[in-house]
Motif scaffolding. Structure first.
Motif, short mmCIF file in Angstrom:
data_model
loop_
_atom_site.label_atom_id
_atom_site.label_comp_id
_atom_site.label_asym_id
_atom_site.label_seq_id
_atom_site.Cartn_x
_atom_site.Cartn_y
_atom_site.Cartn_z
N LYS A 27 24.10 63.80 48.81
CA LYS A 27 23.28 63.78 47.61
C LYS A 27 22.50 65.08 47.47
CE LYS A 27 22.60 58.77 47.49
NZ LYS A 27 21.59 57.67 47.44
N LEU A 34 17.35 64.25 46.04
CA LEU A 34 16.39 63.48 46.84
C LEU A 34 14.94 63.89 46.57
CD1 LEU A 34 18.20 63.55 50.33
CD2 LEU A 34 18.35 61.81 48.55
N ASN A 64 12.58 62.95 44.85
CA ASN A 64 11.54 61.92 44.77
C ASN A 64 11.46 61.04 46.02
OD1 ASN A 64 10.84 62.70 42.12
ND2 ASN A 64 12.55 61.50 41.28
N GLU A 65 12.29 61.34 46.99
CA GLU A 65 12.27 60.56 48.22
C GLU A 65 11.16 61.08 49.13
OE1 GLU A 65 14.12 57.97 48.84
OE2 GLU A 65 15.44 58.10 47.09
N ASN A 66 10.38 60.18 49.68
CA ASN A 66 9.25 60.58 50.52
C ASN A 66 9.69 61.36 51.75
OD1 ASN A 66 7.31 59.43 48.82
ND2 ASN A 66 7.48 57.42 49.80
N HIS A 67 10.78 60.89 52.37
CA HIS A 67 11.21 61.56 53.59
C HIS A 67 11.70 62.97 53.30
CE1 HIS A 67 15.18 60.34 52.12
NE2 HIS A 67 15.72 61.19 52.98
N TYR A 68 12.27 63.19 52.09
CA TYR A 68 12.74 64.54 51.75
C TYR A 68 11.57 65.51 51.62
CZ TYR A 68 14.12 68.49 48.90
OH TYR A 68 14.30 69.76 48.43
N THR A 101 19.87 69.24 48.53
CA THR A 101 18.79 69.02 47.58
C THR A 101 17.82 70.20 47.56
OG1 THR A 101 18.94 66.62 47.91
CG2 THR A 101 16.91 67.45 46.94
N PHE A 157 19.54 58.45 58.14
CA PHE A 157 19.27 57.66 56.95
C PHE A 157 19.64 56.20 57.19
CE2 PHE A 157 20.80 56.01 52.79
CZ PHE A 157 19.59 56.02 52.14
N LYS A 167 20.59 48.10 54.08
CA LYS A 167 21.44 48.88 53.17
C LYS A 167 22.63 48.05 52.68
CE LYS A 167 18.88 52.49 53.58
NZ LYS A 167 18.02 52.93 52.46
#
Length: 962
Positions: free
Chosen positions: A14, A17, A19-23, A58, A294, A303
């Motif tokens: 991907k 990412l 908006n992903e917190n971990h990113y 990303t 992940f 998941k």
């Protein structure tokens, strides 16, 4: 699940990412590292599928200041990095001795691949001086220039004036210089062609030291690219640290020759386990950024549940799969395949097994993805799963065959015995010993055990038992335990029944076993926990091939036809066939004569569409030693009538056939005559047939006699034949023995009249003594006089209704003492001296009231001597004959008994008592000169109670004393 086709989920990394917190955490780390002028080599580490590429992609999604190099190799092959000389010497031949094929690759090839990928990303206009070229088509300008030059040169040969010619020569010369310059820029003296990644470059050395030889060229290439970052992905798959060393050296040279303060950063996306030494990794990289996976086995379930939230999949199945899936791309691909298969080859809607089939499909797809090397074999019923299924079926069938053989052996042994059950034994014992029962403790046992079914009820309910009319204080189980004779004789009978029932239970249990009961200790599962988990949790069943054939292309037709072509001995008659009409077109008449033609789906289709072929298949089934016909009727019960019409002589194995038309099967002997089959059909019929059906079955001479015998024995108690004339002679004995005839006097009289009184009717009478509707005829009663073994109560109940003349004592000599006593009690025997002789000779235990005045008169008149017991009973009731009987039998009495009687009777006004006890005045006592007094005084002389006896002058008897 709705019918709208969902999009497949992409497997690529991907790049969205943001908006992903971990990113956001990783982005801040990358920002800091790239800005730091002291950090030139950054490692982004993590296992495959951990999300390394997604984070980096990303981060650089909207940036242009980077180059990216990516490599790919596969786990199915082993790629070994060697020198170019080794490749030349080996001829690049893979190692065929290893389990995985080995591909050889030189370092020079890897370095060339890196340069190729970089060149592909750099505008060639920015690197005009490099010797690394990209082959490309001629530009429009070049084509125009060349065409113009040819035109100009050609025009010189035209008839033109000198001034124009001079002008053309000049112009032609100038264009020629341009073309020549362009040619020189592309000219090479030596070349080696390397083609990788669809990008062709030409370099001039076939050596491993490419980076050293062309250092200046490579540095020039990087500087002219206008980039500052090189991302290297999957280089760790070659597992050669020397390649990383060369790249670090290259990074050092780039940063040593940097201009405009340009800082070169290499970012390596690698696995954690590339470096085995604990210090090598930290020495090599300036910063190491670990990526938390992940997806792991810990969060894999979440998941899976999220991805399959719109599908009706068991939560337990998702939990099982989550233990074996730790790669997000693998998880996504499992989902994608599931989506495709369910849409392209959808299960019939509203199917009862829809959810189960969806679960099994997902289980098989997951298994395919986790163990891709096994799946092609599984599709053909082979491989590890195929071997497990075959061995499981074989083990179960072997156990069933062994149990059936043992069952047959025990049944043959049991059938050789007269009594075949504990209930029969109890019935016979009760008939002979007058054993009765009651429901409550301490009550009189008044209910007779009059039939086998009653005996069975006593056993099953453990009622209280005792002699007829005796107080019951023991349950049947206790009686059986305490009575050694009973239990010892019963043991061999119940041992067969108990063992037979155990074996039947075992066979039934084996037939019910599911694939999930497979043995987990088998070697197949030592390195395949997933397969074992899916099987024991019933997500892969023995019908897995049907799922595979349905979704993975209809290979069932091919398997079916191959079985016919090679006459495969072990085939699956339940295999689902889809394109049956197309399959039938491939079949020849001769194919229908092979046992491999036997398939349930095919048979049903032929019945509905081609009756002639159906008959051919059915004939093959009849002549083969299989259970196909039974399985077919189980699947389609409506075919029973057609099957039996086509093959009237068919015999079913009832241990396989589910209950269908059992009455017809019994009437026409449509089953193999085995004890187990007979037992099965009787168990089914015994509670549902009517009286009329029962009579018809037992009277039919064409029906197996063993079946009729068992049916008569086990049919429910409500089945009773009202008229004896309705029963054929050949089954009459069995009907009577098992109390299937109404116990009417008319039936018993009829039997005795037609067949004489015998043991059969006697047992029947004894079992039904309390149920007779009216008295038996006198002739029937008289027939029992010649000898019988009827119980005392039965005999009494029969003879109490006798209305004929009294019987002479001599004609009852064959009767038992108890029966003679019954006749005496009922006053059926003539009262005479013969009767008294009979009582004395047989030592009959008559009651005191037997000694009526008439009997006592006969005793006195005939001076009959009685034993102590009879004398005691005779004297117990007072009358005028007692003193004479006492005197006549005084010698048979003890002194105490004589004294007791004299005291009780006060005979001669107590004078005998005074003499015996020597009471005052006893020496003067005299007695009347009578026979009774004389016999008593004579006994006293014998007992030395007096000295002698004289007669005085008044004719009185006077005892004398010493």
């Amino acid at each position: 699940m709705d019918d709208e086709t969902k999009k497949l989920l992409p497997l690529s990394p991907k790049d969205d990412l943001e908006n992903e917190n971990h990113y956001k955490v990783y982005k801040s780390y990358l920002d800091d590292a790239i800005k730091d002028i002291h950090i030139h080599n950054i490692a982004v580490t993590g296992k495959y599928g951990s999300g390394k590429s997604s984070i980096v992609d990303t981060y650089f999604n909207k940036k242009t200041d980077f180059l990216k190099v990516s490599f790919s190799t596969f786990e199915s092959s082993s790629t070994k990095v060697v020198s170019q000389k080794e490749i030349d010497d080996s001829g690049a031949t893979p190692d065929k001795t290893s389990e995985k094929p080995t591909n050889l690759i030189s370092k020079g090839t890897i370095f060339a691949n890196i340069i190729n990928q970089i060149i592909y990303q750099v505008d060639h206009k920015n690197i005009p001086l490099t010797r690394f070229k990209i082959k490309k088509p001629l530009s429009r300008f070049s084509k125009f220039s060349l065409l113009l030059e040819v035109s100009l040169v050609s025009s010189l040969f035209l008839p033109i004036n000198e001034s124009v010619r001079f002008f053309l020569v000049v112009i032609s010369f100038l264009f020629g210089l341009v073309i020549f310059w362009n040619f020189l820029s592309k000219f090479e003296f030596r070349n080696l062609k390397i083609s990788l990644k669809q990008v062709e470059t030409e370099i001039n050395m076939k050596r491993d030291d490419l980076f050293e030889k062309y250092t200046d060229e490579i540095v020039y290439l990087f500087k002219q690219s206008g980039k500052s970052i090189l991302i290297i992905e999957d280089l760790d798959r070659f597992k050669d640290l020397s390649i990383f060393e060369k790249l670090r050296e290259l990074n050092t040279k780039l940063n040593a020759n940097k201009t405009n303060n340009q800082n070169w950063t290499f970012i390596y996306l690698i696995k954690d386990d590339l470096f085995t030494d604990k210090t090598d990794r930290v020495k090599f990289f300036d910063e190491i950024m670990p990526v938390i996976p992940f997806i792991t086995t810990s969060n894999s379930f979440d998941k899976l549940r999220e991805i399959f939230k719109e599908d009706d999949i068991d939560t337990r199945l998702l939990r099982i799969l989550s233990q074996f899936i730790d790669d997000f791309r693998l998880l996504l691909n499992i989902h994608n395949e599931y989506e495709v298969y369910t849409k392209v080859a959808s299960i019939e809607q509203n199917s009862e097994n829809e959810k189960a089939e969806h679960n099994e499909l997902l289980a098989l797809i997951a298994y395919k993805n986790i163990f891709p090397n096994q799946f092609d074999e599984i599709q053909n019923g082979e491989g590890v799963l195929g071997d497990v299924a075959k061995e499981y079926k074989s083990n179960i069938q072997t156990q069933i065959d062994d149990a059936n053989n043992r069952l047959k052996d025990l049944q043959e042994k049991r059938n050789s015995t007269y009594l075949k059950s504990e209930a029969e034994y109890l019935f016979i014992w009760a008939s002979n010993t007058n054993l009765s029962y009651t429901h409550q403790y301490g009550q009189q046992a008044t209910q007779s055990i009059s039939s086998v079914s009653t005996a069975k009820s006593v056993i099953e309910n453990d009622f209280y038992v005792a002699k007829y009319y005796a107080i019951s204080d023991k349950k049947y189980s206790q009686f059986k335990s305490d009575n050694n004779e009973y239990s010892e004789n019963l043991l061999p009978i119940i041992a067969y029944d108990s063992e037979i029932q155990k074996i039947r239970d075992k066979i039934e249990r084996l037939n019910r076993l599911q694939f999930s009961s497979v043995d987990g200790s088998w070697d197949y599962f030592k390195e395949n926990d997933l397969l074992y988990a899916l099987i024991i949790n019933r997500y892969i069943t023995l019908d897995y091939l049907n799922i595979i054939n349905h979704y993975y292309g209809d290979s069932s037709t091919q398997i079916f036809m191959r079985n016919i072509y090679i006459s495969k001995p072990d085939f699956d008659m339940n295999m689902k066939l889809n394109d049956i009409s197309g399959l039938v077109e491939q079949l020849q008449d001769s194919d229908y004569q092979q046992s491999q033609i036997l398939n349930i789906n095919l048979a049903c289709w032929l019945f509905d569409n081609n009756m002639d072929k159906f008959k051919l298949l059915l004939d093959t089934a009849y002549n083969s030693e299989t259970i196909f016909v039974e399985t077919l009727i189980n699947f389609r019960p409506d075919l029973y009538e057609n099957v039996t019409t086509i093959i009237p002589s068919i015999r079913f194995d009832l241990s396989v056939l589910k209950p269908v038309e059992m009455l017809d099967i019994a009437k026409n002997n449509r089953y193999l005559e085995s004890q187990s089959n007979i037992k099965l059909i009787v168990v089914y019929l015994k509670d549902i047939i009517s009286n009329e059906q029962f009579i018809n079955l037992v009277n039919d001479e064409n029906i197996y006699s063993t079946f009729k015998e068992m049916l008569i024995q086990d049919v429910n108690d409500s089945i009773v034949i009202e008229k004896i004339s309705d029963v054929n002679l050949n089954v009459l004995s069995s009907v009577l023995i098992h109390n299937r005839l109404s116990p009417t006097a008319a039936n018993i009289d009829y039997y005795v009249q037609e067949f004489a009184y015998d043991e059969v009717i006697e047992r029947f009478i004894d079992a039904n003594r309390s149920m007779l509707d009216k008295p038996l005829s006198n002739d029937t009663l008289l027939s029992t006089i010649s000898g019988n073994s009827l119980s005392r109560d039965t005999f009494y109940n029969l003879w109490k209704t006798y209305t004929g003349q009294q019987l002479e004592s001599h004609i009852v000599s064959e009767l038992s003492n108890a029966q003679i006593l019954v006749l005496i009690e009922l006053h059926i025997l003539t009262t005479d001296s013969d009767l008294l002789s009979l009582v004395k000779d047989r030592d009959l235990d008559v009651r005191p009231d037997f000694f009526t005045p008439e009997i006592k008169r006969i005793i006195v008149d005939n001076n009959i001597s009685l034993n102590n017991d009879l004398l005691s009973k005779a004297l117990s009731l007072e009358d005028d004959y007692n003193d004479q009987i006492f005197a006549n039998n005084i010698s048979n009495l003890s002194k105490k008994e004589v004294v007791d009687y004299l005291v009780k009777s006060n005979l001669s006004n107590g004078r005998f008592r005074k003499v015996m006890q020597k009471i005052d005045g006893y020496q003067d006592i005299v007695f009347e000169n009578e026979e009774i007094n004389s016999k008593i005084l004579s006994w006293m002389i014998h007992e030395e109670l007096i000295n002698n006896l004289t007669v005085d002058d008044q004719d009185k008897l006077k005892p004398t004393f010493d």
